[in-house]
Design a protein around this motif. Structure first.
Motif, short mmCIF file in Angstrom:
data_model
loop_
_atom_site.label_atom_id
_atom_site.label_comp_id
_atom_site.label_asym_id
_atom_site.label_seq_id
_atom_site.Cartn_x
_atom_site.Cartn_y
_atom_site.Cartn_z
N ILE E 10 -16.39 9.29 10.19
CA ILE E 10 -14.68 8.95 10.37
C ILE E 10 -14.76 7.81 10.93
N PHE E 11 -15.85 7.54 11.66
CA PHE E 11 -15.98 5.60 12.05
C PHE E 11 -16.29 4.37 10.63
N ASP E 12 -16.17 4.63 9.55
CA ASP E 12 -16.26 3.79 8.65
C ASP E 12 -15.09 3.08 8.35
N SER E 13 -15.06 2.35 8.04
CA SER E 13 -13.81 1.18 7.88
C SER E 13 -13.25 2.43 7.22
N ALA E 14 -12.97 2.75 5.90
CA ALA E 14 -13.35 2.94 4.83
C ALA E 14 -11.72 3.99 5.12
N ASN E 15 -12.06 4.82 5.92
CA ASN E 15 -12.14 6.10 6.74
C ASN E 15 -10.78 5.53 7.51
N GLU E 20 -7.13 7.43 11.94
CA GLU E 20 -5.15 7.11 12.70
C GLU E 20 -4.31 8.39 12.11
N GLN E 21 -4.66 9.36 11.10
CA GLN E 21 -4.06 10.47 10.99
C GLN E 21 -4.72 11.54 11.90
N ILE E 77 -9.23 11.39 21.48
CA ILE E 77 -8.51 10.77 20.97
C ILE E 77 -9.35 9.19 21.68
N LYS E 78 -9.67 9.43 22.56
CA LYS E 78 -10.24 8.21 23.08
C LYS E 78 -11.87 8.13 22.16
N GLU E 79 -12.35 8.22 22.14
CA GLU E 79 -13.35 8.59 21.32
C GLU E 79 -13.51 8.08 19.81
N LEU E 80 -12.03 8.28 19.10
CA LEU E 80 -11.23 8.10 17.88
C LEU E 80 -10.40 6.67 18.58
N TYR E 81 -10.54 5.84 18.85
CA TYR E 81 -9.90 4.33 19.54
C TYR E 81 -8.66 5.00 19.58
N GLY E 82 -7.39 6.14 20.20
CA GLY E 82 -6.57 6.35 20.52
C GLY E 82 -5.98 6.21 21.69
#
Lengths: 169, 169, 169, 169, 169, 169, 169, 169, 169, 169, 169, 169
Positions: E10-15, E20-21, E77-82
């Motif tokens: 999920i951290f891949d730039s392609a994702n 964000e979704q 959310i935090k771990e996914l940079y939100g």
């Protein structure tokens, strides 16, 4: 204070037949507890309703207690040189505690519990009588378990009375 | 971000047949755990010997774990609108885990445990496959239980190897 | 091994009068414990002095124990289909355990405790005798409580001996 | 910052009469709590029924709390140089909390509890008012106990409303 | 066994867009849990009655559980940079769980809880589907929470059935 | 020592208007605590940095404390015959505690916490004053909560001073 | 229900002088507790004898309690923007609690404890009076500590009475 | 229901000789337990080997249990107005439980334990018989201890069987 | 293996002067610990700031540890027939640990702690040397305390280095 | 509902190569966790400074967690019939986590931790992908561990941002 | 830093005679502790009186401690390749600690305890001296036990002084 | 009693070389413990068999203990101003503790453990000798760890003896 011929109690060879009889009684008690564990798991999960919640929680707590009864009967069988029976010897007896048609039928479960506890009380009373004077250890252990069952039955009789009072049961 | 037609997953009416199939699989899993509880109580009490002691303690600890597996299967059956079956529906299957002739026959018990765990692993693997993509909750719960059973089997396979090594088994 | 006519023990209709007698004995035991709770609270707070401190701590611990005795008698009354009496039926009997003139009068309290425990021991001994052979559950529970009271009395008799030795009591 | 004539508060000789009045109020509070302990033990054991179970558990928990209230009143009496009264000074007042005719008569018990709590609330409110400005320690302790009683009463008023709503009470 | 181009999941730039979704879905889930905390506090305090007591205790326990769900969504959310949203972004949605006219109206609350849980189940089912194959960590965490909510709903559906059975709901 | 006309305190019908005013003040206090829970969850997760870690841990611990404050206000509302408001009545006020632009902006959060605590302190001080002499129970409970908030504010003022000292804030 | 000019209580600038006065009173209270810690450590170790053992244990338990009092006074000083004083400002006052000639001289220690507690009670009573209506938080905290000290004094007065009764003190 | 001449049971002067006999039996039981403690400490430390480890752990746990048996016998002696004997009255009897030649000789220890437990079982069986009907408290306590010893013996008999099966013992 | 003239170690009359010297060294150690308790309470409350928080928490934990050191020194003084000194013998020495001008001056406190710990380390090192070969019990106890102090000093030296690195200290 | 040919999942002989591949991936994961344990012990002890303290405590807690990860990987290797490798197969890879020149160089350690966690996240992501559909037990266990590592990395990225913000990193 | 010929300490063949001597000293220490256990059980049960209660509780706590001393000596004997002796090698030495004529004769017991502790202190001091420089592990363990015994003796010397002061001893 | 030139012990500049030597010895000890952790994890998971189970459990418990040894050595290195080495400095030495060919080869592991413990005992004995008189803190800490290792070795020597006795080893 020297002992002439030391008493061996239930382990005395003269008491062999009695010991085998006690083992048979304990095996039956063991199966009663095991079946009760099954019936209480099912009832504690299946029932629906707010008032049922009280019953479910009460039964859920009893599962642990009944299982510990089963273990104590099993250990006593072993101490008396018997063998704890395997699963193929199990035969269901609690026809009155099968899941009801409607999972809101609390009265069905209450009646079933009273029925099961009454059976246990009568059987354990017999064990207490049979072991009197020859196997005080089995007797003492069974009296303690008997007390638990008398308390359970009294509680569920109280539950039943409410429904009878309301004209439902 | 509003959802158009919200997904109901396994509770979707389109999944009714699947849900009933899952309930049936869970009921079978429930009985497997219940019978294992019976078999482990008997074995944990019956066996004799120093080495048996290690097996007995291992099984005695597992009783609680297997009982909690049974409860989790039962609760999932309820959540999927099924009914936890009553004691009259129980039918013994673990012929290989009945008490041995000699209570020092540890190898008999070890083989029986491996047999029983293998059956559980295969059945739970099937549940994992059947629920894939339609009921992730049942799947996730079953994977966790499957892990426990794989660990038990591996341990008892190790026990067996020692006896094979010594030429006893 | 089926039983012909299962024994119902104390719940047998033939034992009705006996059961009512046992309930009456238990009600009296219940009040004895309740009054002891009152007396021990008062004494554990009122007494003054360093040596009194030992007595006070001993009594303060006993309050919980005596209260639990009262609860067990109450529950047994219920199990035998009796009714736990209300506060209006309470009548004080421990005239010998009322607060002394001087709150440093430890000997007064020690003597009062021995008096109260002796009364309880005699009454519980009677219950043990009356229930022999007909209600083993009540008997077994009462023996355990009787043991506690014998231990308390012996302890306070020891306290008294010190004062007698010093010529104070 | 030296104090001219240090304030002794409630222990000041000028406050002797007030202190004796507070002790008398506390003694009455002490008896109210003791009687409540008796009434709650009886009710928590006597009642029958599923809904009664909720009441019984609530009362069983309160027994400990009320007993601790009694102990705190007793200790405060001692700190104010009074004497905790003996069992012969007990006089029952809670006629409304005696065991009902029928042990399924929950409404009787609910009304009794509300009655008892109301009496306590009024008496403790008076203690709070009487100690204002002269004995903040007694006041503060009593406010905390008063809070407990207000919470109990509110809970049982809620219980009563359900029965009134159903047209039973 | 060297990896050619290591997978970043999920951290891949392609994702990025997918991530964000997922964050948006998690933020919505976060608010659902927060509002549930509010609704359950109010209901667990406001309701009156013996049967309500069972509901109140059930909800009071759930408050802690729902709050921990909220925290886990927030941390993910935090771990996914939100960014976890602030209180000004809160908008109430549970119109069906506002305090009823009569505080004895248990059915109103039961229906509200079922409504709220159903909304959560549908939303979390969507998260499980959206994260499938791209963010197994979020998926696994959400499945566990989904299990809790399914269990709650099932319990309250059971409560409702009792009232339907009695013709009240 | 019988009371002529027993004092009912805040429950006296003469105090009806006052009681309604106190309930309104408590409802506002309730919402302040709820919003603080939201703000602290967000801040305790969002902030980045080593020094932020100290703040985050401090806030994470406070979440439980503030939630318990909210519950105590809710219970007191109920005891005073008010109704705990539902989620639709919530209106955010802590504009100063929304997530900052940069999640390393600790000073923003520290200032926000001081702002929020100051608001709470002023409101609770008012409750203490309004309840003086008429509702000691609410007053006593609020003083205890007020103490907590004064301690929090003082701690964060100390945090701010360090940054001011370093010329950052 | 908006407040016109919110009350800041003890933090109001109009209350600056009062706040400084309270801080000074708290600093004195802080030193009293610290010195008591020293005196109780010494006495709890130095005394010889069986009866002394009771005193020693009582004092040893109090060390923790008195230290916690000291910490609470220290924290309150900080909250009121004062500074907890350093060790150089300590000046011993408890001349009556220095180690006696003979380490079996229990009466010396008992009298010393009563002397020290009386000093504390008078000082804390003054704090309660000085903070009335302006700083309820300090007042409430001090009342709780005052209660502890009144209890200690009463206990040691009881100890003294025994020795007076025996003609030793 | 007043008792005519209250029963004093074992404390009745008519039972003096019986009580002295019981005390003598308890003194012997006391020494049996004390010697067992010595023997189990030595064996639990001295033995070598993997299988010995199981035995050592079993004995190490029993030390606490046997010591508690000794204490209970001692306390009962005191309650019956006897004196717990001093160390000079100890005379070793367990010649069969002295350290073996080889510390890997597990069979020697297993046989010794069975020997010792058999002696205890016979002696305690006699106490149970001697106290029947005259001292139910001693009887009940001894039955519980007897149960422990029967369980220990059965366990070690099982250990022995394994070695017999392997042709070692 | 009989001893000719048994060694009495530090209690030997030939070692009287040495024992008095050790007592004097222990009394000084006792006061060092007591003053450290005072200094750490003050510092753990007075300091302001986020980084200070780490220091404050560290010191707050140490208070308990240092107090337990003081108690252990006190008990050892008693065991060596010395007297624990009273509060009037206390003389402050930690001029370097008085509250700083600015409560954000962390470096002042860190330097003070290092200063104090260094003094303790040197004094305890001397005790270890003085007791070598004559009083191994005091030596062993002091080495354990010395270890604690070395660890504290090392930690605070690390704190200081950060500030030196940043050019602040 | 009988299964035709029961699924054996990863234990199916058809999956042998896949299982060996999974074992190899798990062995690598095992060594990553072991090296992390070493690196975190060193860093948690070596670092100096107040801010370092936060890092040190965080790493010290992680040691236990990472060790438990290592154990879980080891046990899974065993369950899949692999062998946990011995110490001679260890080869250090974390060149970026060796002790820095200056023990106050926190940024060096933070960057090292992020580097190590990133490596673990990528490797575990690959395990999740490789096991998809064939070994759900390994997959599920690895997802849980992956979650932990994602959380650690995010935390240390936040730490780094503060230093970047201050222009130090 | 390679070692030339590694030191084996007490296990060095050159130290064989010394090791056997140490084992003999430890065996004697072992018996001293075992006899103390016996003496303290008897005294802790036999004594009568309020002041005796303090002594009894002190001895009752010591039983566990002395038993753990015995176990540690036993384990050290094993580690040094000795054998823990069996019960037949026990020979009572504490003639001064046999039960007194009168069970209120506390001074007899106090003197006996001091006598026994003095013997232990002298013997353990010798062990410390004999092991110096050759077996630091035995030495360190014995110093810790020696500390316990010195503390016990000092406590009972204090008890004796009170009685001497009163002219009783 | 002022000290002329206070002793700094191991921190004295005159002891610099010695301190560096001690640090080097501790670093080696640190690596020995770390490697033991690795070896014990592998062995505790890899071994197969009932008797192996005893060994596995023993080693699994030791992992925690050995890790705590490693941490204590690491902390002592830091206190002596050394640096805990990074993972790249690790070099495996325990060739004798690599996984055996057959996972049922228990004797291989037992011999390996004895080998490793012997190495540790010799190295730690050297540290005890090197630090004698100059660094009592390191010495005392190492003696405690040395005791643990001597106990482990003795246990495994006992295990080996059984196999030698059976002619397997």
């Amino acid at each position: 204070m020297e002992a002439s011929a030391p008493s061996k109690g239930i382990f005395d060879s003269a008491n062999l037949e009695k010991r085998e009889q006690v083992v048979a009684l304990l095996q039956r008690a063991y199966w009663m507890e095991i079946e009760t564990v099954m019936s209480y798991i099912a009832a504690s999960v299946n029932l629906d309703g707010v008032r049922a919640q009280e019953i479910k929680e009460s039964l859920a707590e009893d599962i642990e207690e009944e299982l510990s009864h089963a273990k104590r009967f099993a250990e006593r069988i072993k101490e008396l040189y018997g063998v704890v029976p395997g699963s193929q010897e199990f035969a269901a007896e609690q026809s009155y505690l099968q899941p009801p048609e409607e999972q809101t039928d609390i009265v069905h479960v209450i009646r079933g519990v009273i029925h099961a506890e009454t059976g246990a009380i009568e059987h354990y009373t017999r064990i207490v009588e049979e072991t009197d004077g020859v196997d005080p250890v089995t007797q003492d252990m069974t009296i303690a378990i008997l007390h638990d069952e008398q308390g359970h039955r009294r509680l569920f009789e109280g539950f039943l009375r409410e429904y009878e009072f309301e004209g439902i049961a």
